[in-house]
Design a protein around this motif. Structure first.
Motif, PDB file in Angstrom:
ATOM      1  N   GLN A   5     -34.410 -20.096  26.515  1.00 31.42           N
ATOM      2  CA  GLN A   5     -33.002 -19.778  26.418  1.00 31.42           C
ATOM      3  C   GLN A   5     -32.674 -18.590  27.316  1.00 31.42           C
ATOM      4  O   GLN A   5     -33.435 -17.634  27.403  1.00 31.42           O
ATOM      5  N   THR A   6     -31.551 -18.686  27.972  1.00 32.42           N
ATOM      6  CA  THR A   6     -31.106 -17.540  28.759  1.00 32.42           C
ATOM      7  C   THR A   6     -30.448 -16.557  27.810  1.00 32.42           C
ATOM      8  O   THR A   6     -30.177 -16.866  26.660  1.00 32.42           O
ATOM      9  N   ARG A   7     -30.197 -15.347  28.332  1.00 29.49           N
ATOM     10  CA  ARG A   7     -29.621 -14.319  27.500  1.00 29.49           C
ATOM     11  C   ARG A   7     -28.227 -14.738  26.979  1.00 29.49           C
ATOM     12  O   ARG A   7     -27.893 -14.547  25.826  1.00 29.49           O
ATOM     13  N   SER A   8     -27.445 -15.379  27.863  1.00 29.94           N
ATOM     14  CA  SER A   8     -26.087 -15.753  27.441  1.00 29.94           C
ATOM     15  C   SER A   8     -26.133 -16.844  26.373  1.00 29.94           C
ATOM     16  O   SER A   8     -25.329 -16.872  25.457  1.00 29.94           O
ATOM     17  N   ARG A  10     -28.478 -17.172  24.161  1.00 27.14           N
ATOM     18  CA  ARG A  10     -28.853 -16.527  22.896  1.00 27.14           C
ATOM     19  C   ARG A  10     -27.649 -15.842  22.264  1.00 27.14           C
ATOM     20  O   ARG A  10     -27.446 -15.916  21.063  1.00 27.14           O
ATOM     21  N   ALA A  11     -26.843 -15.184  23.096  1.00 26.03           N
ATOM     22  CA  ALA A  11     -25.647 -14.512  22.582  1.00 26.03           C
ATOM     23  C   ALA A  11     -24.691 -15.535  21.972  1.00 26.03           C
ATOM     24  O   ALA A  11     -24.126 -15.330  20.900  1.00 26.03           O
ATOM     25  N   LEU A  12     -24.552 -16.672  22.640  1.00 24.27           N
ATOM     26  CA  LEU A  12     -23.673 -17.738  22.169  1.00 24.27           C
ATOM     27  C   LEU A  12     -24.154 -18.269  20.816  1.00 24.27           C
ATOM     28  O   LEU A  12     -23.373 -18.507  19.900  1.00 24.27           O
ATOM     29  N   ASN A  13     -25.485 -18.421  20.731  1.00 20.23           N
ATOM     30  CA  ASN A  13     -26.074 -18.901  19.495  1.00 20.23           C
ATOM     31  C   ASN A  13     -25.797 -17.946  18.339  1.00 20.23           C
ATOM     32  O   ASN A  13     -25.456 -18.373  17.245  1.00 20.23           O
ATOM     33  N   ARG A  14     -25.929 -16.642  18.639  1.00 19.14           N
ATOM     34  CA  ARG A  14     -25.673 -15.653  17.586  1.00 19.14           C
ATOM     35  C   ARG A  14     -24.220 -15.711  17.131  1.00 19.14           C
ATOM     36  O   ARG A  14     -23.905 -15.616  15.952  1.00 19.14           O
ATOM     37  N   LEU A  15     -23.334 -15.908  18.094  1.00 19.84           N
ATOM     38  CA  LEU A  15     -21.911 -16.003  17.800  1.00 19.84           C
ATOM     39  C   LEU A  15     -21.641 -17.210  16.895  1.00 19.84           C
ATOM     40  O   LEU A  15     -20.894 -17.121  15.932  1.00 19.84           O
ATOM     41  N   ALA A  16     -22.316 -18.321  17.220  1.00 15.60           N
ATOM     42  CA  ALA A  16     -22.134 -19.542  16.423  1.00 15.60           C
ATOM     43  C   ALA A  16     -22.631 -19.320  15.000  1.00 15.60           C
ATOM     44  O   ALA A  16     -21.985 -19.740  14.032  1.00 15.60           O
TER      45      ALA A  16
ATOM     46  N   GLY B 103     -13.408 -29.917  10.582  1.00 18.01           N
ATOM     47  CA  GLY B 103     -14.681 -30.589  10.333  1.00 18.01           C
ATOM     48  C   GLY B 103     -15.501 -30.769  11.593  1.00 18.01           C
ATOM     49  O   GLY B 103     -16.691 -30.447  11.624  1.00 18.01           O
ATOM     50  N   PHE B 104     -14.869 -31.267  12.644  1.00 18.94           N
ATOM     51  CA  PHE B 104     -15.604 -31.482  13.887  1.00 18.94           C
ATOM     52  C   PHE B 104     -16.017 -30.141  14.509  1.00 18.94           C
ATOM     53  O   PHE B 104     -17.133 -29.998  15.010  1.00 18.94           O
ATOM     54  N   GLY B 105     -15.108 -29.162  14.431  1.00 14.92           N
ATOM     55  CA  GLY B 105     -15.431 -27.829  14.950  1.00 14.92           C
ATOM     56  C   GLY B 105     -16.649 -27.237  14.254  1.00 14.92           C
ATOM     57  O   GLY B 105     -17.574 -26.735  14.894  1.00 14.92           O
ATOM     58  N   THR B 106     -16.657 -27.333  12.920  1.00 17.52           N
ATOM     59  CA  THR B 106     -17.793 -26.793  12.164  1.00 17.52           C
ATOM     60  C   THR B 106     -19.077 -27.547  12.521  1.00 17.52           C
ATOM     61  O   THR B 106     -20.149 -26.941  12.638  1.00 17.52           O
ATOM     62  N   ALA B 107     -18.946 -28.871  12.712  1.00 15.59           N
ATOM     63  CA  ALA B 107     -20.134 -29.660  13.066  1.00 15.59           C
ATOM     64  C   ALA B 107     -20.673 -29.212  14.432  1.00 15.59           C
ATOM     65  O   ALA B 107     -21.888 -29.102  14.616  1.00 15.59           O
ATOM     66  N   MET B 108     -19.789 -28.936  15.388  1.00 11.26           N
ATOM     67  CA  MET B 108     -20.227 -28.455  16.704  1.00 11.26           C
ATOM     68  C   MET B 108     -20.990 -27.137  16.562  1.00 11.26           C
ATOM     69  O   MET B 108     -22.003 -26.914  17.231  1.00 11.26           O
ATOM     70  N   LEU B 109     -20.487 -26.264  15.691  1.00  8.48           N
ATOM     71  CA  LEU B 109     -21.160 -24.977  15.486  1.00  8.48           C
ATOM     72  C   LEU B 109     -22.519 -25.174  14.812  1.00  8.48           C
ATOM     73  O   LEU B 109     -23.486 -24.483  15.123  1.00  8.48           O
ATOM     74  N   LEU B 110     -22.573 -26.122  13.888  1.00 10.40           N
ATOM     75  CA  LEU B 110     -23.805 -26.315  13.118  1.00 10.40           C
ATOM     76  C   LEU B 110     -24.862 -27.098  13.889  1.00 10.40           C
ATOM     77  O   LEU B 110     -26.026 -27.112  13.498  1.00 10.40           O
ATOM     78  N   ASN B 111     -24.442 -27.749  14.986  1.00 10.14           N
ATOM     79  CA  ASN B 111     -25.370 -28.618  15.704  1.00 10.14           C
ATOM     80  C   ASN B 111     -26.279 -27.814  16.637  1.00 10.14           C
ATOM     81  O   ASN B 111     -26.296 -28.017  17.834  1.00 10.14           O
ATOM     82  N   ARG B 112     -26.970 -26.869  16.087  1.00 10.62           N
ATOM     83  CA  ARG B 112     -27.945 -26.084  16.836  1.00 10.62           C
ATOM     84  C   ARG B 112     -28.918 -25.497  15.831  1.00 10.62           C
ATOM     85  O   ARG B 112     -28.778 -25.745  14.639  1.00 10.62           O
ATOM     86  N   GLU B 113     -29.883 -24.744  16.307  1.00 13.57           N
ATOM     87  CA  GLU B 113     -30.850 -24.206  15.361  1.00 13.57           C
ATOM     88  C   GLU B 113     -30.260 -23.019  14.628  1.00 13.57           C
ATOM     89  O   GLU B 113     -29.971 -21.985  15.229  1.00 13.57           O
ATOM     90  N   ILE B 114     -30.063 -23.215  13.348  1.00 10.30           N
ATOM     91  CA  ILE B 114     -29.446 -22.180  12.538  1.00 10.30           C
ATOM     92  C   ILE B 114     -30.321 -21.987  11.315  1.00 10.30           C
ATOM     93  O   ILE B 114     -30.758 -22.972  10.697  1.00 10.30           O
ATOM     94  N   PRO B 115     -30.636 -20.716  10.984  1.00 11.21           N
ATOM     95  CA  PRO B 115     -31.476 -20.504   9.794  1.00 11.21           C
ATOM     96  C   PRO B 115     -30.795 -21.050   8.537  1.00 11.21           C
ATOM     97  O   PRO B 115     -29.575 -20.942   8.397  1.00 11.21           O
ATOM     98  N   PHE B 116     -31.540 -21.651   7.647  1.00 10.15           N
ATOM     99  CA  PHE B 116     -31.063 -22.233   6.379  1.00 10.15           C
ATOM    100  C   PHE B 116     -29.983 -23.287   6.602  1.00 10.15           C
ATOM    101  O   PHE B 116     -29.039 -23.403   5.843  1.00 10.15           O
ATOM    102  N   LYS B 117     -30.123 -24.050   7.679  1.00 10.11           N
ATOM    103  CA  LYS B 117     -29.085 -25.010   8.025  1.00 10.11           C
ATOM    104  C   LYS B 117     -28.844 -26.036   6.909  1.00 10.11           C
ATOM    105  O   LYS B 117     -27.709 -26.324   6.540  1.00 10.11           O
ATOM    106  N   GLY B 118     -29.945 -26.565   6.332  1.00  7.32           N
ATOM    107  CA  GLY B 118     -29.800 -27.559   5.270  1.00  7.32           C
ATOM    108  C   GLY B 118     -29.065 -26.992   4.069  1.00  7.32           C
ATOM    109  O   GLY B 118     -28.176 -27.636   3.510  1.00  7.32           O
ATOM    110  N   PHE B 119     -29.417 -25.780   3.701  1.00  7.86           N
ATOM    111  CA  PHE B 119     -28.801 -25.135   2.547  1.00  7.86           C
ATOM    112  C   PHE B 119     -27.315 -24.876   2.791  1.00  7.86           C
ATOM    113  O   PHE B 119     -26.455 -25.177   1.955  1.00  7.86           O
TER     114      PHE B 119
END
Lengths: 319, 301
Positions: A5-8, A10-16, B103-119
């Motif tokens: 992952q690039t730095r940007s 990672r920042a985007l991920n944190r924001l999400a 709903g779609f917006g939240t799904a876009m945000l959730l569609n990545r590696e997020i800690p405790f995603k299932g929960f």
């Protein structure tokens, strides 16, 4: 994912992640609020600014379960002294209410409505899942002429607006005396859930390899034995998931219950809102009733979490 | 209509000769369900079709008289009924659009590696599992103009949500959006996670911008599942009764189901309400037909 992952990024991920947390808290806030109101003393339930920190109480639940009448002033000392511990909890909150009747405890309408909900939801679930499993097996394993049309017919009964079905059903129930009875609601909920149960169970049974039964048939099982001894155990998870969905639907149903019942067989969904009624409602009691009613559904949602997608799409999407 | 007719079965003849035959079992398993649904869903509808041509009132003992198509003619020429349909349409558009955006917006945000995603996902799904009637009730507490937490949080003073005819329908829609966005999110998430990752990698190599990637890769691949969510929610919003009935009693929130309920069970115009029920029913069946087509299309993939 091993991707670098690039730095940007990672920042985007944190924001999400931050955004997801905010959204989750926003979505849970109403549920938190009704839960916390259920444990508040009455004078803190409707304050401005809202009370967030308070000493939790169970007096709303005492008031929920017992019939009460309003007093003009605080209870007399001898009444207080004679009261059991849970009655004192209510008095200690400074409330001028007493349980009605002379000495004996009278239950409020709530426990009875809660029982009605349980009876109707459990019976209709057993019937809908039972019949649905047999029918799903029939559609899954045998050739049925006009299968697509029949399945569409079955699904379309689920889509009927409750009020549309309720008008003729009300007249028919009135004619045969099924109005305001458990069986009246059970039949309606079974019909409503049956189509859902057929569609969902068909998906689960389709996934069980036909070879299992064929091997059993070769071994000398009859078709029925193969169904009960081979297919049903394999489909157990699917049956459980379908049952929970049917239970939740029946438990939550409002329109039929409002129209078809009024006293004897009334379930909780039409009863709880009717408590708001006239005058100043005691929101702590309403919240307590709501909390107890929502609790089973919340527990089931966690048990069901891996099947939610499948159930919600009538089995079209499998994970 | 199709009937269950004997056809050839693929089972072994030896097995079929033991116990009940496959055809008997098939009929035993399928026919009771079909009969049950006919007796408790189709028969009542035929019954009410009959009443829809009469002036029957269930509150009196007067016998029904046949009035032909008069009920239908009057309903379709009644501007108030059309107003109810217009309110319903507005509600459907506001509510479903809101659910798709959130709903779609939240799904876009959730569609990545997020800690405790299932929960987190399970927590987000909680609102849609709850009873609409009871949700309506406790949102009344949240919307209360004097002590409601929504006005306090947004600093709106004593803003009227439900007593204000302009605002009430939006208040009901907001509650519906809160409840059902998670449904759109759940289905979108399933669609998003099925998009092959190599497509995104290819797009990144081609230096495609995020907009291009979204409109040319993500959206077309998620579209079929998203359509299922949209059609299903449209159908449900069209039928909506509980939320609006419990939250408000404004004329501006009288969606068609509420009008139907009042006509049938408060004004006791049984014959007329049966006719209106049929008009609603035909609309719902039309949407159902589209819905099932999409369900089968996604199933076949």
């Amino acid at each position: 994912m091993a991707a670098v992952q690039t730095r940007s990024e990672r920042a985007l991920n944190r924001l999400a992640i931050a955004a997801v947390l905010v959204i989750t808290l926003l979505f849970l806030a109403p549920i938190y609020w009704i839960t916390s109101t259920a444990f508040k003393p009455r004078n803190l339930a409707t304050t401005i600014p809202p009370t967030v920190v308070f000493q939790p109480e169970i007096s709303p639940f005492v008031k929920l379960f017992t019939k009460r009448s309003q007093l003009r002033s605080a209870p007399e000392p001898e009444v207080y002294a004679a009261a059991p511990w849970w009655e004192r909890l209510v008095f200690d909150g400074g409330e001028k209410v007493v349980r009605s009747g002379r000495g004996e405890v009278q239950l409020s309408g709530y426990p009875n409505r809660f029982m009605n909900s349980l009876i109707v939801a459990i019976t209709s679930t057993v019937l809908a899942v039972g019949m649905g499993t047999f029918t799903a097996y029939g559609f899954s394993r045998f050739k049925v002429k006009g299968e697509a049309d029949l399945l569409f017919f079955i699904l379309s009964t689920r889509m009927l607006p409750p009020v549309v079905v309720a008008i003729p059903m009300f007249l028919m129930y009135r004619a045969v005396g099924l109005n305001d009875t458990h069986w009246g609601l059970i039949i309606l909920y079974t019909a409503f859930n049956l189509s859902f149960s057929v569609w969902l169970m068909k998906g689960f049974i389709d996934e069980i390899p036909k070879e299992y039964e064929e091997a059993a048939l070769v071994d000398g099982y009859t078709r029925l034995e193969a169904f009960f001894k081979i297919v049903l155990p394999e489909a157990a998870t699917g049956i459980a998931a379908t049952a929970v969905f049917c239970f939740i639907t029946a438990w939550n149903e409002y329109a039929f219950a409002l129209i078809m019942t009024n006293r004897r067989a009334q379930t909780a969904p039409p009863f709880i809102p009717s408590q708001v009624g006239s005058g100043l409602p005691d929101w702590t009691v309403i919240a307590a009733g709501t909390f107890l009613f929502l609790l089973p559904v919340a527990i089931f949602t966690f048990l069901l979490r891996n099947h939610l997608l499948r159930g919600m799409s009538f089995g079209a999407i499998r994970k | 209509m199709a009937t269950v007719v004997m056809t050839s079965l693929d089972s072994k003849s030896r097995a079929a000769s033991r116990g009940l035959s496959d055809i008997k079992i098939r009929n035993l398993f399928i026919i009771p369900t079909i009969l049950f649904l006919i007796v408790f869903n189709i028969f009542p509808l035929i019954y009410s079709l009959g009443y829809s041509f009469t002036d029957f009132r269930a509150s009196t003992n007067a016998p029904a008289t046949f009035v032909g198509l008069q009920n239908y003619r009057e309903l379709l020429n009644d501007p108030f009924i059309w107003a109810n349909f217009a309110i319903t349409a507005k509600y459907v558009i506001v509510s479903v659009t809101g659910q798709v955006v959130v709903g779609f917006g939240t799904a876009m945000l959730l569609n990545r590696e997020i800690p405790f995603k299932g929960f987190i996902t399970t927590l987000l799904l909680l609102p849609m599992m709850l009873s609409m009637a009871v949700v309506g009730l406790f949102w009344k507490l949240l919307y209360d103009p004097s002590f409601g937490i929504i006005n306090y949080a947004l600093g709106l003073g004593s803003f009227e949500w439900l007593a204000n005819p302009e605002m009430a329908l939006y208040a009901v829609a907001i509650t519906d959006i809160w409840m059902w966005s998670p449904f759109v999110m759940l289905l979108s998430l399933a669609g998003l996670s099925a998009v092959p990752r190599h497509l995104y990698e290819a797009a990144a190599i081609d230096r495609a911008g995020p907009f291009y990637t979204f409109f040319r890769i993500t959206l077309p691949l998620v579209a079929p599942i998203l359509m299922i969510a949209i059609i299903f929610r449209t159908m449900e919003a069209f039928k909506t009764f509980d939320l609006a009935y419990i939250l408000t009693s404004q004329p501006t929130t009288e969606v068609i189901s509420i009008r139907l309920y009042k006509m049938a069970f408060q004004e006791w115009q049984t014959g007329r309400s049966c006719a209106l029920a049929y008009i609603v029913l035909i609309m719902v069946l039309a949407i159902t037909n589209i819905y099932v087509k999409y369900l089968n299309r996604v199933k076949e993939r």
